[in-house]
Design a protein around this motif. Structure first.
Motif, PDB file in Angstrom:
ATOM      1  N   VAL A  40       0.822  -1.212   0.000  1.00  0.00           N
ATOM      2  CA  VAL A  40       0.000   0.000   0.000  1.00  0.00           C
ATOM      3  C   VAL A  40       0.861   1.269   0.000  1.00  0.00           C
ATOM      4  O   VAL A  40       0.330   2.376   0.122  1.00  0.00           O
ATOM      5  CB  VAL A  40      -0.983   0.012   1.195  1.00  0.00           C
ATOM      6  N   ASP A  90      -8.110  -2.020   7.102  1.00  0.00           N
ATOM      7  CA  ASP A  90      -7.576  -0.843   6.416  1.00  0.00           C
ATOM      8  C   ASP A  90      -6.567  -1.226   5.345  1.00  0.00           C
ATOM      9  O   ASP A  90      -6.544  -0.627   4.263  1.00  0.00           O
ATOM     10  CB  ASP A  90      -6.928   0.107   7.429  1.00  0.00           C
ATOM     11  N   ALA A 140      -7.147  -0.693   1.353  1.00  0.00           N
ATOM     12  CA  ALA A 140      -6.186   0.105   0.579  1.00  0.00           C
ATOM     13  C   ALA A 140      -5.655  -0.689  -0.612  1.00  0.00           C
ATOM     14  O   ALA A 140      -5.462  -0.133  -1.709  1.00  0.00           O
ATOM     15  CB  ALA A 140      -5.038   0.554   1.481  1.00  0.00           C
ATOM     16  N   GLU A 177      -8.389  -0.707  -3.288  1.00  0.00           N
ATOM     17  CA  GLU A 177      -8.464   0.573  -3.993  1.00  0.00           C
ATOM     18  C   GLU A 177      -7.300   0.732  -4.967  1.00  0.00           C
ATOM     19  O   GLU A 177      -7.445   1.316  -6.044  1.00  0.00           O
ATOM     20  CB  GLU A 177      -8.477   1.730  -2.990  1.00  0.00           C
TER      21      GLU A 177
END
Length: 260
Positions: free
Chosen positions: A148, A177, A181, A184
């Motif tokens: 990430v 999280d 991430a 995305e």
């Protein structure tokens, strides 16, 4: 076998899989998953000599999807011992062999077209050496760094732009999280009709204290990230038929198909 017989077989399969959803088999499979995770059942298997750390059922599903999608690039987060990279590379080699056979050509193993890209925050030297010494190494590229991290994401996208059909597997840090991430960052690379596979979504379905020594837990895991991601990404949907067929899987709700 004629086309009518094949269609009858496939229809019977779909009906059989549909019947598993509320069956005793499903309950037995759920109990097996609960009792097999802590003893490290998934650590028992190799692929072409490297530990793969996957349940055989998920390996079978990956094989089916790779054959169905026929990707040019498989992107994987999480490398560990490298078994999954080797698995993906060997499947891509088979695809190229079949392509060449259909054309009546000879496969050139020294010039692989399809590739695997693996990312891990810590590629241990002994694992890197074993992967690089493997016969499938010519198809594999590795990037060390957090999946990430902005610089890593940029590198991955630079590699991905050279390929037209991409499949993604997310199997690194399993917190909400982090996985969100990753989704995305990398799900947009998935080609229409291809898949983003999110592993260890099963964490959400296990007892509260199951992962007391880990940063992920019920309410904070890959499945919660998947459901959050899908709220704003209608181009993906969960392929429930896969988990209904497998029964035993670490990725319930984790087989995401890009439908547009």
């Amino acid at each position: 076998m004629n086309e009518d017989a094949i269609q009858l077989f496939m229809n019977a399969r779909r009906q059989r899989v549909e019947s598993y959803k509320e069956s005793q088999m499903k309950k037995v499979a759920e109990e097996f998953m609960r009792t097999s995770i802590m003893p490290g059942y998934s650590y028992n298997f190799d692929w072409l000599g490297r530990p793969i750390i996957q349940y055989p059922q998920d390996m079978a599903a990956m094989q089916e999807l790779i054959w169905k999608v026929k990707p040019d690039l498989i992107l994987e987060t999480g490398i560990a011992h490298g078994g999954s990279l080797i698995f993906s590379a060997s499947m891509l080699a088979l695809l190229e062999y079949c392509d060449a056979a259909e054309k009546g050509e000879l496969l050139d193993p020294g010039n692989p077209i399809r590739r695997v890209l693996g990312i891990d925050i810590d590629i241990r030297e002994h694992n890197r050496a074993a992967i690089e010494a493997h016969p499938m190494a010519g198809r594999i590229q590795m990037i060390q760094g957090s999946s990430v991290d902005a610089e890593v994401i940029q590198k991955v996208h630079a590699v991905a732009k050279e390929f037209s059909r991409i499949l993604v597997c997310l199997d690194s840090m399993h917190t909400h999280d982090h996985v969100l991430a990753e989704l995305e960052a990398y799900a947009p690379l998935v080609s229409p009709g291809s898949y983003c596979m999110v592993f260890d979504t099963i964490v959400e379905d296990l007892p509260e204290d199951f992962f007391s020594n880990r940063p992920w837990a019920k309410g904070n895991n890959p499945k919660t990230a998947v459901h959050e991601f899908l709220k704003t990404h209608r181009e993906f949907e969960i392929d429930k038929e896969i988990e209904h067929k497998l029964l035993i899987t670490v990725a319930p709700d984790g087989y995401l198909k890009r439908v547009e």
